[in-house]
Design a protein around this motif. Structure first.
Motif, PDB file in Angstrom:
ATOM      1  N   GLN A  80     -28.348  -9.067  10.890  1.00 46.02           N
ATOM      2  CA  GLN A  80     -27.066  -8.391   9.603  1.00 46.02           C
ATOM      3  C   GLN A  80     -27.729  -7.503   9.435  1.00 46.02           C
ATOM      4  OE1 GLN A  80     -26.895 -12.570   7.671  1.00 46.02           O
ATOM      5  NE2 GLN A  80     -26.648 -10.938   5.859  1.00 46.02           N
ATOM      6  N   GLU A  81     -26.881  -6.135   8.267  1.00 45.88           N
ATOM      7  CA  GLU A  81     -27.829  -4.710   8.726  1.00 45.88           C
ATOM      8  C   GLU A  81     -26.583  -3.668   7.453  1.00 45.88           C
ATOM      9  OE1 GLU A  81     -28.866  -1.958  11.664  1.00 45.88           O
ATOM     10  OE2 GLU A  81     -26.975  -1.853  11.770  1.00 45.88           O
ATOM     11  N   ASN A  82     -26.862  -3.917   5.535  1.00 47.06           N
ATOM     12  CA  ASN A  82     -26.032  -3.070   5.550  1.00 47.06           C
ATOM     13  C   ASN A  82     -25.028  -3.845   4.890  1.00 47.06           C
ATOM     14  OD1 ASN A  82     -28.595  -1.033   5.646  1.00 47.06           O
ATOM     15  ND2 ASN A  82     -27.531   0.191   7.123  1.00 47.06           N
ATOM     16  N   GLY A  83     -24.629  -4.975   5.205  1.00 46.02           N
ATOM     17  CA  GLY A  83     -23.390  -5.707   4.178  1.00 46.02           C
ATOM     18  C   GLY A  83     -22.156  -5.443   5.710  1.00 46.02           C
ATOM     19  N   THR A  84     -23.158  -5.249   7.068  1.00 48.07           N
ATOM     20  CA  THR A  84     -21.979  -5.779   7.735  1.00 48.07           C
ATOM     21  C   THR A  84     -23.180  -6.615   8.853  1.00 48.07           C
ATOM     22  OG1 THR A  84     -21.629  -3.893   7.916  1.00 48.07           O
ATOM     23  CG2 THR A  84     -21.524  -4.414  10.480  1.00 48.07           C
ATOM     24  N   VAL A  85     -22.254  -7.488   9.642  1.00 48.80           N
ATOM     25  CA  VAL A  85     -23.119  -8.201  10.905  1.00 48.80           C
ATOM     26  C   VAL A  85     -22.583  -7.765  12.029  1.00 48.80           C
ATOM     27  CG1 VAL A  85     -21.029 -10.020  10.881  1.00 48.80           C
ATOM     28  CG2 VAL A  85     -23.177 -11.027  11.398  1.00 48.80           C
ATOM     29  N   ARG A  86     -23.900  -8.017  12.976  1.00 49.69           N
ATOM     30  CA  ARG A  86     -23.029  -7.315  14.471  1.00 49.69           C
ATOM     31  C   ARG A  86     -23.722  -8.293  15.697  1.00 49.69           C
ATOM     32  NH1 ARG A  86     -22.779  -2.141  13.583  1.00 49.69           N
ATOM     33  NH2 ARG A  86     -23.329  -0.907  11.527  1.00 49.69           N
ATOM     34  N   ALA A  87     -22.724  -8.466  16.605  1.00 44.94           N
ATOM     35  CA  ALA A  87     -22.936  -9.550  17.275  1.00 44.94           C
ATOM     36  C   ALA A  87     -23.015  -7.831  18.737  1.00 44.94           C
ATOM     37  CB  ALA A  87     -21.868 -10.289  16.826  1.00 44.94           C
ATOM     38  N   ALA A  88     -23.914  -8.340  19.456  1.00 45.33           N
ATOM     39  CA  ALA A  88     -23.586  -7.736  20.952  1.00 45.33           C
ATOM     40  C   ALA A  88     -23.855  -8.604  22.239  1.00 45.33           C
ATOM     41  CB  ALA A  88     -24.695  -6.612  21.292  1.00 45.33           C
ATOM     42  N   VAL A  89     -23.336  -9.047  23.135  1.00 42.00           N
ATOM     43  CA  VAL A  89     -23.050 -10.421  24.574  1.00 42.00           C
ATOM     44  C   VAL A  89     -23.001  -8.779  25.473  1.00 42.00           C
ATOM     45  CG1 VAL A  89     -22.648 -11.531  26.166  1.00 42.00           C
ATOM     46  CG2 VAL A  89     -22.188 -11.892  23.555  1.00 42.00           C
ATOM     47  N   ARG A  90     -24.649  -8.732  25.786  1.00 42.72           N
ATOM     48  CA  ARG A  90     -24.618  -7.916  27.703  1.00 42.72           C
ATOM     49  C   ARG A  90     -24.812  -8.664  28.516  1.00 42.72           C
ATOM     50  NH1 ARG A  90     -29.861  -4.425  26.071  1.00 42.72           N
ATOM     51  NH2 ARG A  90     -28.049  -3.626  24.616  1.00 42.72           N
ATOM     52  N   ALA A 131     -18.842  -0.647  33.357  1.00 40.23           N
ATOM     53  CA  ALA A 131     -18.647   0.255  34.529  1.00 40.23           C
ATOM     54  C   ALA A 131     -18.956  -0.472  35.596  1.00 40.23           C
ATOM     55  CB  ALA A 131     -18.965   1.635  34.213  1.00 40.23           C
ATOM     56  N   PRO A 132     -17.791  -0.327  36.619  1.00 40.05           N
ATOM     57  CA  PRO A 132     -18.359  -1.286  37.998  1.00 40.05           C
ATOM     58  C   PRO A 132     -20.093  -1.100  38.754  1.00 40.05           C
ATOM     59  CG  PRO A 132     -15.938   0.278  38.138  1.00 40.05           C
ATOM     60  CD  PRO A 132     -16.755   0.407  36.995  1.00 40.05           C
ATOM     61  N   GLY A 133     -20.736  -2.276  38.676  1.00 44.63           N
ATOM     62  CA  GLY A 133     -22.002  -2.560  39.148  1.00 44.63           C
ATOM     63  C   GLY A 133     -23.468  -1.731  38.005  1.00 44.63           C
ATOM     64  N   GLN A 134     -22.737  -1.672  36.736  1.00 42.93           N
ATOM     65  CA  GLN A 134     -23.474  -1.572  34.945  1.00 42.93           C
ATOM     66  C   GLN A 134     -23.683  -2.466  34.712  1.00 42.93           C
ATOM     67  OE1 GLN A 134     -25.249   1.297  35.581  1.00 42.93           O
ATOM     68  NE2 GLN A 134     -24.362   1.579  37.494  1.00 42.93           N
ATOM     69  N   GLY A 135     -22.844  -3.788  34.639  1.00 41.26           N
ATOM     70  CA  GLY A 135     -22.958  -4.386  33.793  1.00 41.26           C
ATOM     71  C   GLY A 135     -22.071  -4.551  32.572  1.00 41.26           C
ATOM     72  N   THR A 136     -21.884  -5.302  31.362  1.00 42.01           N
ATOM     73  CA  THR A 136     -20.823  -4.458  30.566  1.00 42.01           C
ATOM     74  C   THR A 136     -21.896  -4.984  28.893  1.00 42.01           C
ATOM     75  OG1 THR A 136     -19.469  -5.674  31.745  1.00 42.01           O
ATOM     76  CG2 THR A 136     -19.294  -6.223  29.067  1.00 42.01           C
ATOM     77  N   GLU A 137     -21.686  -4.521  28.257  1.00 49.58           N
ATOM     78  CA  GLU A 137     -21.873  -5.159  26.619  1.00 49.58           C
ATOM     79  C   GLU A 137     -20.416  -5.374  25.627  1.00 49.58           C
ATOM     80  OE1 GLU A 137     -24.961  -3.913  23.275  1.00 49.58           O
ATOM     81  OE2 GLU A 137     -24.417  -2.799  24.774  1.00 49.58           O
ATOM     82  N   VAL A 138     -20.399  -6.719  25.146  1.00 51.13           N
ATOM     83  CA  VAL A 138     -19.446  -6.506  24.111  1.00 51.13           C
ATOM     84  C   VAL A 138     -20.553  -6.400  23.113  1.00 51.13           C
ATOM     85  CG1 VAL A 138     -17.779  -8.088  22.803  1.00 51.13           C
ATOM     86  CG2 VAL A 138     -18.114  -7.869  25.206  1.00 51.13           C
ATOM     87  N   SER A 139     -19.769  -5.798  21.994  1.00 51.26           N
ATOM     88  CA  SER A 139     -20.279  -5.510  20.542  1.00 51.26           C
ATOM     89  C   SER A 139     -19.596  -5.236  19.481  1.00 51.26           C
ATOM     90  CB  SER A 139     -21.353  -4.359  20.615  1.00 51.26           C
ATOM     91  OG  SER A 139     -21.197  -3.454  20.638  1.00 51.26           O
ATOM     92  N   VAL A 140     -19.679  -5.827  18.400  1.00 54.50           N
ATOM     93  CA  VAL A 140     -18.788  -6.195  17.326  1.00 54.50           C
ATOM     94  C   VAL A 140     -19.138  -6.284  15.526  1.00 54.50           C
ATOM     95  CG1 VAL A 140     -16.611  -8.115  18.482  1.00 54.50           C
ATOM     96  CG2 VAL A 140     -19.156  -8.362  16.421  1.00 54.50           C
TER      97      VAL A 140
END
Length: 148
Positions: A80-90, A131-140
């Motif tokens: 959490q930061e500045n009234g926002t919840v953040r999540a990331a899966v890499r 990107a192909p060969g670079q993994g993935t990150e989903v963030s919200v």
């Protein structure tokens, strides 16, 4: 089958909150698949609807990384930061062309589109980096609204 809904999820999420539920999700996924999953979740309790939506988004991202990416490691962060919840899966998986998947119609990419729709329903922002060969990150990033 990996990703099938576990009936124990709801009580953990309802009683203990998002951070313990994500820890439980990661531990179970790692045990079943051998993928190394690190979790960094430093949040307080959120409104129930937000916790449920964020859990489902994280669950979908973890499932995708295991089923489709061939990932051997994954990191889940929730804060959490500045009234926002953040999540990331890499993950360190094979990656893909994110723009073309999100633009598709039909069955492929529906999980990603569903994640984006859940975030947007909460007034938040969904970002997919891959990107192909670079993994993935989903963030919200979702604004914390009391009673949501």
């Amino acid at each position: 089958r990996y990703g099938a809904e576990d009936p124990r999820t709801a009580p953990i999420l309802d009683d203990l909150g998002l951070a313990p539920a994500v820890e439980w999700l990661a531990q179970g996924a790692a045990e079943r698949t051998g993928v190394s999953i690190a979790v960094h979740a430093t949040i307080t309790r959120l409104p129930s609807a937000m916790e449920t939506a964020l859990y489902r988004i994280i669950q979908e991202a973890v499932t995708n990384a295991i089923r489709h990416a061939g990932a051997s490691t994954m990191e889940i962060r929730v804060w959490q930061e500045n009234g926002t919840v953040r999540a990331a899966v890499r993950d360190n998986g094979r990656g893909f062309d994110a723009e073309s998947i999100l633009a598709r119609r039909g069955a492929r990419g529906l999980g990603l589109i569903g994640m984006r729709e859940r975030v947007e329903a909460l007034g938040g922002r969904f970002v997919l980096r891959s990107a192909p060969g670079q993994g993935t990150e989903v963030s919200v990033a979702v604004p914390i609204m009391e009673g949501a």
